[in-house]
Structure formats: C-alpha cells, structure tokens
Write an enzyme that holds these catalytic residues in place. Structure first.
Site, PDB file in Angstrom:
ATOM      1  N   LYS A   1       0.878  -1.153   0.188  1.00 47.48           N
ATOM      2  CA  LYS A   1      -0.055  -0.020   0.139  1.00 47.48           C
ATOM      3  C   LYS A   1       0.912   1.316   0.003  1.00 47.48           C
ATOM      4  O   LYS A   1       1.253   1.966   1.111  1.00 47.48           O
ATOM      5  CB  LYS A   1      -1.035   0.003   1.227  1.00 47.48           C
ATOM      6  CG  LYS A   1      -1.992   1.064   1.247  1.00 47.48           C
ATOM      7  CD  LYS A   1      -2.994   0.737   2.114  1.00 47.48           C
ATOM      8  CE  LYS A   1      -4.228   1.915   2.185  1.00 47.48           C
ATOM      9  NZ  LYS A   1      -4.853   2.287   1.027  1.00 47.48           N
TER      10      LYS A   1
HETATM   11  N1  PMP Z   1      -7.818  -1.309  -3.151  1.00 48.64           N
HETATM   12  C1  PMP Z   1      -7.289   0.042  -3.032  1.00 48.64           C
HETATM   13  C2  PMP Z   1      -6.385   0.601  -3.958  1.00 48.64           C
HETATM   14  C3  PMP Z   1      -7.287   0.759  -1.852  1.00 48.64           C
HETATM   15  O1  PMP Z   1      -6.824   2.037  -1.812  1.00 48.64           O
HETATM   16  C4  PMP Z   1      -8.057   0.248  -0.657  1.00 48.64           C
HETATM   17  C5  PMP Z   1      -8.334   0.844   0.627  1.00 48.64           C
HETATM   18  N2  PMP Z   1      -7.362   0.628   1.548  1.00 48.64           N
HETATM   19  C6  PMP Z   1      -8.590  -1.155  -0.884  1.00 48.64           C
HETATM   20  C7  PMP Z   1      -8.458  -1.712  -2.062  1.00 48.64           C
HETATM   21  C8  PMP Z   1      -9.497  -1.845   0.216  1.00 48.64           C
HETATM   22  O2  PMP Z   1      -8.464  -2.013   1.271  1.00 48.64           O
HETATM   23  P1  PMP Z   1      -8.927  -2.350   2.888  1.00 48.64           P
HETATM   24  O3  PMP Z   1     -10.238  -3.027   2.936  1.00 48.64           O
HETATM   25  O4  PMP Z   1      -7.912  -2.803   3.536  1.00 48.64           O
HETATM   26  O5  PMP Z   1      -9.321  -1.075   3.160  1.00 48.64           O
END
Ligand code: PMP
Length: 295
Positions: A159
């Site tokens: 991320k």
């Molecule tokens: N994909 C992307 C590109 C994101 O930014 C997010 C948000 N964090 C998600 C998927 C979903 O991830 P999560 O459920 O861990 O928030």
C-alpha cells in the site's frame, strides 16, 4: 462550503513517538518520500473508539514498508498503542485513522538506504455512511484507462503512495465523466479493483471476486470473504474478464472507507443491488460494532 484544509485543523498528530500540535506536523521539502514516493500508508476506521482490525493494518503497514526496502522502527503493538493514543488525544470515537511512513531528508537521491524512516498517525472524525436505504441505490463506475501494473513492473502488493498515481488519475477522469469511481483492469486485462476499494460480484447466490495477486489485498475483502463463508455463501476467487460483467446480477465494493458499497452500473452494464449485497452489508455492520448493527 469548502472542507477545512488538512494542514489547518485543531488537534494532535502522533509523529515519530510524540504527540505534536496538528498544524506543526510538518516535513521539509527535500524529503525522499515526496520526491521518490518512498511512502506507505494505511486507512483505518475506529467504531465506538475501537479500530477495526487494527493489528492487521499495522502488520500490512510494516509489510508495505519492507516491500519498499525500509523498516518502520516500531512494533505492531507499539503502532497499535500509538493509534489508540491519537484517537484518545483527539477525543475521537468514530474516526478515520491514517498512519503514514516515509523515508526522510538525510539523503536526496534515488539511493537512500541509510535515510531515516518516519511514522505519523493522524485521526479525524468520520462517521460511517449508515443510511442503508440511500446506500442501496448504489454507485456508478466508469472503466479506468490505467491498468494495475504487473508485479514485475512495480511493487504491486504494497500500500505504497506511488501506486496511487494511477488511482488519482483514474478517479479524476471518472468524476469528469459523471461517475463515482473507476473499475481498473490488471495488466493482463482482467478485472482488478477500484481506485480505493476491492470489487465483488454476485451470480446465482455466490460471490465472485478477482484473485488479489497484483493489487491490494483488502482487509475488508478478507473480512467479507470470511463473513460470507460463515453464513454458508460460496465465495469464488478467480480470474474475471470484463466480458463477464453482464453475467452478474449484483456488484459491490469493499474497503475501509467504502465499507460495503453497492454498485448500480459499470459503464453500460446495470446492476440491481439486492438481497445478497444487503446481507453482506448487514454482516459487515454487525462485525464492525454491535452498536451500529442495532442502529
Ligand atoms: N484497493 C485499494 C487501491 C485501496 O486503496 C483500498 C483501501 N485501502 C482497498 C483496495 C481496500 O483495502 P482495505 O479493505 O484494506 O481498506
């Protein structure tokens, strides 16, 4: 009225081990993270003062930094305590929590192995969108021009701030064209995810979702898979091609911010958010807090 800018608010931000007044949590312009995208972050939500899946987010944050070849010098427990402190100090119960880690300003150049790593944690009020009736109308998605990169081209599973370039561009283009968000394909042309959320489809009562092998493996995505399976719903993780979009009856997005958000259309393909999506929304609301489930 315009939202208060994020650098001009009251409150406290946890920065490298101490609480600093919100407006003083600043960086120098010659910071590696700004020039070369050596930054990773998390987006988390607190419900009733408790961060949902806090340890999972802290672990992912540290893993993202390692993928970018730097170490966050705090343990998962220490990061958890810091997040709790940021919530408490700002007197927040229902909030969004944003940890961010980056390489500092000791070295200005591509190679910066000896630069220091930094960690900041901010939190601000963000009530969950909790009007199920309005929500069931769903959001409309455009098809994005950009594709999620091959893991051989970019550190696709982190991320990392740098990967969000294509998300911001895709989101802006979708908004200009009258959509809420954009669905991105992967480099092979398969359905991948949205700009800040994962995607699920419904077919004959089963959930189908792309394999997270080149995009963010969402913590909400994993939660929804567990919740669905615990309720006897079949979940299929597989390759999904854009040609298949019209074969599904429902579609929804998952993410910390989006929670479970129904989709009413992807381009020309329309969906009627229905019972399968509503059941997952209810299950997720119950999982994030009994207080909300009863609301
Ligand atoms: N994909 C992307 C590109 C994101 O930014 C997010 C948000 N964090 C998600 C998927 C979903 O991830 P999560 O459920 O861990 O928030």
């Amino acid at each position: 009225m315009a939202e208060q800018p994020f650098d001009d608010r009251d409150g406290w931000i946890w920065l490298d081990g101490r609480m600093v007044p919100w407006r003083d949590a600043k960086l120098h312009v010659l910071t590696h993270g700004l020039h070369y995208a050596s930054s990773v972050f998390e987006g988390e939500r607190a419900y009733g003062g408790v961060i949902f899946k806090s340890a999972e987010h802290s672990r992912r944050l540290k893993a993202s930094a390692r993928i970018l070849d730097f170490e966050i010098p705090w343990t998962v427990d220490e990061i958890g305590a810091a997040k709790a402190e940021a919530l408490k100090r700002n007197d927040l119960a229902d909030a969004y929590v944003r940890p961010v880690a980056w390489r500092g300003s000791e070295i200005m150049g591509v190679g910066a192995a000896k630069s220091a790593s930094h960690l900041a944690i901010a939190a601000w009020p963000w009530a969950s969108y909790f009007d199920p009736a309005a929500r069931m109308r769903g959001v409309r998605l455009d098809m994005a021009e950009y594709r999620r990169p091959d893991p051989a081209t970019a550190p696709a599973l982190a991320k990392a701030g740098g990967l969000y370039m294509i998300c911001t561009l895709s989101r802006h283009r979708a908004e200009r064209r009258g959509f809420a968000d954009a669905l991105m394909l992967d480099w092979r042309g398969r359905v991948a995810e949205c700009t800040a959320a994962n995607v699920f489809f419904v077919k004959d009562g089963a959930l189908h979702t792309p394999i997270a092998d080149c995009f963010l493996s969402g913590i909400t995505r994993a939660t929804v898979i567990d919740l669905a399976r615990a309720r006897g719903v079949t979940v299929v993780e597989r390759r999904i091609l854009p040609e298949e979009l019209a074969d599904f009856s429902e579609c929804f997005l998952t993410g910390t911010a989006a929670e479970v958000t129904p989709v009413s259309a992807i381009g020309e393909v329309a969906y009627a958010p229905g019972a399968a999506t509503a059941a997952i929304m209810d299950a997720y609301a119950a999982a994030t807090g009994p207080r909300r489930a009863a609301a």
